[in-house]
Design a protein around this motif. Structure first.
Motif, PDB file in Angstrom:
ATOM      1  N   THR A 185       0.808  -1.238   0.000  1.00  0.00           N
ATOM      2  CA  THR A 185       0.000   0.000   0.000  1.00  0.00           C
ATOM      3  C   THR A 185       0.832   1.275   0.000  1.00  0.00           C
ATOM      4  O   THR A 185       0.288   2.362  -0.188  1.00  0.00           O
ATOM      5  CB  THR A 185      -0.894   0.065   1.262  1.00  0.00           C
ATOM      6  OG1 THR A 185      -0.061   0.293   2.416  1.00  0.00           O
ATOM      7  CG2 THR A 185      -1.674  -1.227   1.448  1.00  0.00           C
ATOM      8  N   SER A 196      -1.951  -2.006   6.929  1.00  0.00           N
ATOM      9  CA  SER A 196      -3.116  -2.336   6.105  1.00  0.00           C
ATOM     10  C   SER A 196      -4.194  -1.246   6.214  1.00  0.00           C
ATOM     11  O   SER A 196      -5.287  -1.489   6.723  1.00  0.00           O
ATOM     12  CB  SER A 196      -3.724  -3.674   6.534  1.00  0.00           C
ATOM     13  OG  SER A 196      -2.784  -4.694   6.415  1.00  0.00           O
ATOM     14  N   GLU A 199      -8.372   2.430   3.675  1.00  0.00           N
ATOM     15  CA  GLU A 199      -8.726   2.883   2.319  1.00  0.00           C
ATOM     16  C   GLU A 199      -8.193   1.947   1.233  1.00  0.00           C
ATOM     17  O   GLU A 199      -8.581   2.047   0.078  1.00  0.00           O
ATOM     18  CB  GLU A 199      -8.276   4.329   2.072  1.00  0.00           C
ATOM     19  CG  GLU A 199      -6.774   4.557   2.082  1.00  0.00           C
ATOM     20  CD  GLU A 199      -6.232   4.955   3.451  1.00  0.00           C
ATOM     21  OE1 GLU A 199      -6.845   4.584   4.469  1.00  0.00           O
ATOM     22  OE2 GLU A 199      -5.186   5.637   3.487  1.00  0.00           O
ATOM     23  N   HIS A 200      -7.316   1.016   1.608  1.00  0.00           N
ATOM     24  CA  HIS A 200      -6.813   0.044   0.635  1.00  0.00           C
ATOM     25  C   HIS A 200      -7.502  -1.315   0.760  1.00  0.00           C
ATOM     26  O   HIS A 200      -7.182  -2.239   0.036  1.00  0.00           O
ATOM     27  CB  HIS A 200      -5.298  -0.144   0.819  1.00  0.00           C
ATOM     28  CG  HIS A 200      -4.496   1.062   0.439  1.00  0.00           C
ATOM     29  ND1 HIS A 200      -3.907   1.218  -0.795  1.00  0.00           N
ATOM     30  CD2 HIS A 200      -4.213   2.189   1.128  1.00  0.00           C
ATOM     31  CE1 HIS A 200      -3.291   2.389  -0.840  1.00  0.00           C
ATOM     32  NE2 HIS A 200      -3.449   2.992   0.316  1.00  0.00           N
ATOM     33  N   GLY A 216      -5.165  -3.515  -1.449  1.00  0.00           N
ATOM     34  CA  GLY A 216      -4.714  -3.137  -2.783  1.00  0.00           C
ATOM     35  C   GLY A 216      -5.165  -4.206  -3.767  1.00  0.00           C
ATOM     36  O   GLY A 216      -6.327  -4.614  -3.758  1.00  0.00           O
TER      37      GLY A 216
END
Lengths: 333, 304
Positions: A185, A196, A199-200, A216
């Motif tokens: 990320t 983590s 938003e990913h 991601g």
């Protein structure tokens, strides 16, 4: 010697809960990138920090400030301003990982104790001596990598007081040396205070009520309809070797050291840390209450034994509803 | 800019290690880092063996640096560290604060390894004052971070230490108390059976949709993606990088080194051969950023 119970608070309500249920000290972070739980809506503004100090001191408890991310040259002033502000607010200790910040705090606010953060990755008496001699640290939080025998040995040798993790989410990597999150990320615990980042994270419903979760582009795990799913940190995902997916690094689980309590006390551990500034007041209430009860029982006349309700309550708030002794137990390693 | 051969990350049989470094004697690398950095249970070679390899490589004209363990826990590991620092002939790469302190107490200058967490100029200066003469940029920092570090350090005065950047190989991403290779065989670390010997490039793991993702290498987790900064030679040079670190692999190492060596000699960055260069470009490490400069040049052209 009494072991200090150090509990987390991500909000004034959690702080109240910790104090109400028996924390000796509470650690908090500011609402900026200076700490390793830089989550939206969490943490303390300068005003809230000043109020938190007053609240804690009114009950004769301590308030620690975690400034445990690593600043870059361009933004180091944010961390330094935060240190100055918190010193003025009257915090009882700084929890710091970066050498430049330890140095700054030691020079500017020598009277406020400095605790080496777990992010400082110090695992030996020799490493602790480095931080003690250079920056006068009063305490060090040990990374979650040592076995109980190693902790006992280190307590004998260490030039400073030792704090260990007692309960909470289990980072299985050496803290301060994990780039799994940034690999995927671009954001890491070291520099961004997140692992983590939300938003990913992307959850997708699959046919047959199955779900999958990605960080991601990377598929972290898939879940059957009734299968419990936890937050997709990369170290608790399932990966496959020969087509057989398994928890290659670690299962979703929390650290719980209740059964080690007598040994930790005997070893001379100065403080027990509860993880979880990102958790709400209900978690803080439950965990603080159990650990206060356990520490009080340890001091009592009866031989120490773990009450079944303690275990039940702790499991209830644990990741994956299960707990482990983690690296303290040699077999885990 | 010069080339360095980083410390061997994997556990190879003794004969393979000896053979590898015998070949390395002829490779055009300036610095060679030697020693076990991942797991103290790997004892195919012991300190005297490493020192003997070091002597051979020195005789062949290479600078040798002894690399220390990244995660130091046991008393025996500390005593190995002390013996390394006391060797009297070769420099040290300190990969942990234990090693920094050991070097400091002996006034032995050292290279700061990539796990020392140097993210700002003040920390850099503090470690320089402890004897650090060169440092390896942490995996997650790249061009922008290095420039900022340099600019900020200039305000303090004094010399900037030599800089080394990881330029080729699988990235060491994390370390644990747990041995993941043993775990993959349902074994504990204490009875690992030296499973790492069966995985001379680490044990490859894929996601549940079959995408290669990470490699287990004992207590270390590596990226599956091989970092390749050869195409970024120009920006590395502009940032004043002194050494490009190439990480040992069991096959094709000579070709890897030749490619970088040719590029340095000719000044022409080669095309892509690896998988990722994201960190150097301030992106997620696993990303590949290709021909960024040309693109931004075109963009400016168009805008004008």
């Amino acid at each position: 010697m009494n072991m200090e119970l150090v509990c987390p608070a991500g909000s004034p309500a959690a702080l109240e809960a910790a104090l109400e249920h028996g924390a000796d000290a509470v650690y908090v972070g500011l609402r900026n990138p200076t700490n390793a739980r830089a989550f939206p809506g969490l943490n303390f503004t300068p005003e809230a920090l000043a109020a938190a100090v007053s609240t804690a001191h009114a009950r004769r408890r301590k308030l620690y400030l975690a400034l445990n991310t690593y600043p870059t040259s361009r933004h180091i002033h944010v961390w330094k301003d935060s240190i100055d502000m918190a010193a003025a607010a009257g915090v009882d200790a700084f929890i710091i990982a970066d050498m430049a910040l330890l140095d700054y705090a030691a020079r500017r606010h020598a009277g406020i104790p400095r605790h080496l953060s777990v992010q400082g990755s110090a695992t030996t008496a020799v490493a602790l001596r480095f931080f003690y001699e250079r920056f006068g640290i009063a305490r060090a939080v040990l990374p979650r990598v040592l076995s109980i025998a190693q902790v006992e040995h280190l307590c004998e040798q260490a030039p400073v007081a030792i704090e260990v993790f007692a309960f909470g989410s289990l980072c299985i990597m050496v803290e301060g040396r994990c780039q799994l999150s940034s690999h995927v990320t671009g954001q890491s615990p070291n520099c961004h205070g997140v692992c983590s980042p939300a938003e990913h994270v992307r959850w997708t419903e699959l046919p047959g009520n199955r779900r999958e979760v990605r960080l991601g582009q990377v598929l972290v795990d898939r879940f059957e309809p009734e299968e419990p799913a936890s937050y997709p940190t990369l170290c608790k995902g399932r990966y496959q070797q020969d087509g057989q997916p398994f928890y290659a690094l670690e299962e979703p689980t929390s650290l719980n050291t209740l059964e080690l309590l007598p040994r930790l006390a005997q070893a001379g551990v100065a403080a027990l840390k509860v993880e979880g500034r990102q958790r709400g007041p209900a978690y803080v209430t439950q965990v603080t209450r159990v650990w206060r009860g356990a520490l009080d029982a340890l001091k009592g006349p009866q031989p120490f034994r773990i009450l079944p309700e303690w275990e039940a309550q702790l499991s209830h708030v644990s990741e994956g509803l299960q707990t482990t002794l983690g690296p303290y137990h040699r077999r885990w390693q | 800019m010069k080339l360095s051969l980083g410390p061997l990350q994997y556990f190879w049989k003794r004969a393979d290690v000896l053979d590898f470094y015998q070949q390395a004697a002829d490779w055009p690398v300036d610095v060679i880092y030697l020693g076990e950095t991942v797991c103290s249970k790997r004892r195919e070679l012991r300190l005297p063996d490493w020192l003997s390899i070091a002597d051979n490589l020195t005789a062949a004209g290479h600078d040798v640096v002894l690399s220390s363990l990244v995660l130091v826990e046991a008393a025996s590991e500390l005593s190995t560290l002390r013996r390394m620092a006391d060797n009297g002939r070769f420099g040290m790469e300190a990969n942990d604060l234990s090693a920094v302190q050991v070097c400091l107490e002996r006034q032995v200058p050292f290279v700061g390894g990539p796990t020392l967490n140097i993210y700002n100029h003040e920390t850099l200066a503090l470690l320089q004052s402890c004897g650090m003469t060169r440092f390896v940029l942490t995996m997650d920092q790249g061009e922008t971070a290095l420039r900022a570090l340099r600019e900020a350090q200039a305000t303090l005065g004094g010399a900037f230490p030599e800089v080394e950047v990881m330029a080729w190989g699988r990235l060491p991403l994390a370390y644990s108390a747990r041995c993941f290779t043993a775990r993959a065989s349902n074994l504990g670390k204490d009875e690992c059976g030296f499973k790492c010997l069966e995985h001379p490039q680490g044990l490859a793991l894929a996601t549940r949709e079959g995408e290669s993702f990470i490699r287990l290498n004992g207590i270390q987790v590596q990226s599956e993606a091989r970092c390749d900064l050869a195409p970024d030679l120009e920006s590395l040079r502009q940032c004043g990088v002194d050494y490009l670190r190439l990480s040992p692999q069991p096959e094709g190492m000579a070709e890897v080194i030749e490619r970088f060596h040719d590029a340095l000699q000719s000044g022409c960055p080669p095309g892509r051969a690896g998988d990722c260069n994201g960190y150097w470009h301030g992106r997620p490490g696993m990303d590949w950023v290709g021909a960024a400069r040309e693109f931004s040049g075109d963009l400016q052209e168009t805008t004008r």
